[in-house]
Design an enzyme around this catalytic site. Structure first.
Site, PDB file in Angstrom:
ATOM      1  N   ASN A   1       0.857  -1.192   0.000  1.00 24.74           N
ATOM      2  CA  ASN A   1       0.000   0.000   0.000  1.00 24.74           C
ATOM      3  C   ASN A   1       0.897   1.247   0.000  1.00 24.74           C
ATOM      4  O   ASN A   1       1.684   1.435   0.926  1.00 24.74           O
ATOM      5  CB  ASN A   1      -0.866  -0.066   1.270  1.00 24.74           C
ATOM      6  CG  ASN A   1      -1.742   1.145   1.466  1.00 24.74           C
ATOM      7  OD1 ASN A   1      -1.826   2.012   0.594  1.00 24.74           O
ATOM      8  ND2 ASN A   1      -2.399   1.207   2.607  1.00 24.74           N
ATOM      9  N   LEU A   2       0.764   2.074  -1.023  1.00 18.49           N
ATOM     10  CA  LEU A   2       1.619   3.271  -1.102  1.00 18.49           C
ATOM     11  C   LEU A   2       1.060   4.455  -0.317  1.00 18.49           C
ATOM     12  O   LEU A   2       1.713   5.503  -0.234  1.00 18.49           O
ATOM     13  CB  LEU A   2       1.846   3.667  -2.568  1.00 18.49           C
ATOM     14  CG  LEU A   2       2.483   2.601  -3.461  1.00 18.49           C
ATOM     15  CD1 LEU A   2       2.793   3.177  -4.843  1.00 18.49           C
ATOM     16  CD2 LEU A   2       3.750   2.040  -2.826  1.00 18.49           C
TER      17      LEU A   2
ATOM     18  N   HIS B   1      -9.691   0.553   5.360  1.00 26.12           N
ATOM     19  CA  HIS B   1      -8.355   0.652   5.948  1.00 26.12           C
ATOM     20  C   HIS B   1      -8.429   1.496   7.221  1.00 26.12           C
ATOM     21  O   HIS B   1      -9.282   2.385   7.349  1.00 26.12           O
ATOM     22  CB  HIS B   1      -7.357   1.274   4.949  1.00 26.12           C
ATOM     23  CG  HIS B   1      -5.943   1.162   5.406  1.00 26.12           C
ATOM     24  ND1 HIS B   1      -5.373   2.060   6.278  1.00 26.12           N
ATOM     25  CD2 HIS B   1      -4.989   0.242   5.143  1.00 26.12           C
ATOM     26  CE1 HIS B   1      -4.127   1.694   6.518  1.00 26.12           C
ATOM     27  NE2 HIS B   1      -3.868   0.597   5.840  1.00 26.12           N
TER      28      HIS B   1
ATOM     29  N   GLU C   1      -5.033  -5.499  11.171  1.00 25.21           N
ATOM     30  CA  GLU C   1      -3.939  -4.535  11.356  1.00 25.21           C
ATOM     31  C   GLU C   1      -4.166  -3.770  12.660  1.00 25.21           C
ATOM     32  O   GLU C   1      -5.029  -2.883  12.700  1.00 25.21           O
ATOM     33  CB  GLU C   1      -3.915  -3.510  10.215  1.00 25.21           C
ATOM     34  CG  GLU C   1      -3.523  -4.063   8.880  1.00 25.21           C
ATOM     35  CD  GLU C   1      -3.036  -2.944   7.939  1.00 25.21           C
ATOM     36  OE1 GLU C   1      -2.018  -3.164   7.284  1.00 25.21           O
ATOM     37  OE2 GLU C   1      -3.659  -1.873   7.882  1.00 25.21           O
TER      38      GLU C   1
ATOM     39  N   GLY D   1       3.791  -2.883  10.473  1.00 25.56           N
ATOM     40  CA  GLY D   1       5.181  -3.038  10.884  1.00 25.56           C
ATOM     41  C   GLY D   1       5.967  -4.095  10.136  1.00 25.56           C
ATOM     42  O   GLY D   1       7.104  -4.402  10.508  1.00 25.56           O
TER      43      GLY D   1
ATOM     44  N   ALA E   1       3.322  -1.236   3.996  1.00 28.48           N
ATOM     45  CA  ALA E   1       3.457   0.060   3.344  1.00 28.48           C
ATOM     46  C   ALA E   1       4.862   0.631   3.528  1.00 28.48           C
ATOM     47  O   ALA E   1       5.684   0.595   2.617  1.00 28.48           O
ATOM     48  CB  ALA E   1       2.407   1.028   3.894  1.00 28.48           C
TER      49      ALA E   1
HETATM   50  O1  G3P Z   1      -1.869  -0.863   4.672  1.00 31.23           O
HETATM   51  C1  G3P Z   1      -0.709  -1.308   5.280  1.00 31.23           C
HETATM   52  C2  G3P Z   1      -0.419  -0.612   6.512  1.00 31.23           C
HETATM   53  O2  G3P Z   1      -1.403   0.055   7.187  1.00 31.23           O
HETATM   54  C3  G3P Z   1       0.716  -1.071   7.311  1.00 31.23           C
HETATM   55  O3  G3P Z   1       1.596  -0.025   7.255  1.00 31.23           O
HETATM   56  O4  G3P Z   1       3.784   1.024   7.287  1.00 31.23           O
HETATM   57  O5  G3P Z   1       3.126  -0.560   9.096  1.00 31.23           O
HETATM   58  O6  G3P Z   1       3.606  -1.428   6.811  1.00 31.23           O
HETATM   59  P1  G3P Z   1       3.132  -0.276   7.645  1.00 31.23           P
END
Ligand code: G3P
Length: 214
Positions: free
Chosen positions: A6-7, A85, A133, A173, A194
């Protein structure tokens, strides 16, 4: 394993990251995809990478100024979409409407949720997949698979109790191949990540590390 990058609205070059995802996808058995901002969908899809939207609204063609129509996202080249999200939370009725809109447009769906209880509710709406998440771990670099393994296992169980056809991803993470392997060991069929790629100095190297042990 499915690795969905996810960018968000990070200041990376979406086409450059898309090309890196495409190239790494060609060298691994894992399935890789990228979710750029809506405005970048078409040029990202043109690279040939599997392209996902970050969101679609629970609407049809009509008077919906400022909304994102599932059909437009599909026309731009997306094959799937995230819904709900953590940074784009929806009410339950709207999650349902967005899943139906995505289905209508032929998009695959991943509905995100904070915890196993919400995962059960999300799975009941019949998406293709759900993604657990914990918001407090997003962007921290501390992987959910290490910081809170129970939440992943409980999410897998919660989804399975509702609908065994719904696959479960986990995210927050995740930035290394070990994190991806740990997610798989906990029962997840994929990861949503991301910053580990979008904020990396070398996104291609970060992706290669992610899929290396798979
Ligand atoms: O959509 C993926 C995200 O919310 C996780 O973000 O930066 O922890 O990989 P990150």
């Amino acid at each position: 394993m499915f690795v969905l990058v996810n960018l968000k609205t990070y200041p990376c070059d979406p086409v450059a990251v898309a090309e890196a995802v495409r190239d790494v996808d060609e060298s691994t058995d894992a399935r890789l995809a990228v979710a750029p901002q809506a405005a970048d969908l078409a040029r990202v899809a043109e690279t040939g990478v599997e392209t996902w939207a970050q969101h679609v609204d629970p609407i049809e063609h009509g008077s919906n100024t400022g909304h994102t129509l599932a059909e437009s996202v599909a026309d731009a080249g997306a094959v799937g979409t995230l819904i709900n999200h953590s940074e784009k939370r929806l009410k339950l009725a709207d999650i349902d409407g967005s899943v139906r809109a995505a289905e209508r447009a032929g998009l695959e769906t991943v509905v995100c949720a904070n915890n196993p209880e919400q995962i059960g509710a999300a799975a009941a709406l019949g998406p293709d997949a759900v993604a657990v998440e914990p918001p407090e771990l997003i962007g921290t670099g501390t992987p959910v698979s290490q910081a809170d393994p129970d939440i992943v296992e409980d999410a897998v169980e919660a989804a399975d109790n509702v609908d065994s056809e719904v696959s479960v991803l986990c995210g927050a993470g995740i930035s290394t191949g070990d994190d991806v392997v740990a997610a798989g060991d906990l029962g997840a069929e994929g990861v949503l990540l991301a910053s580990g790629v979008a904020k990396a100095d070398d996104p291609q190297a970060a992706l290669e590390d992610l899929v290396d042990p798979l």
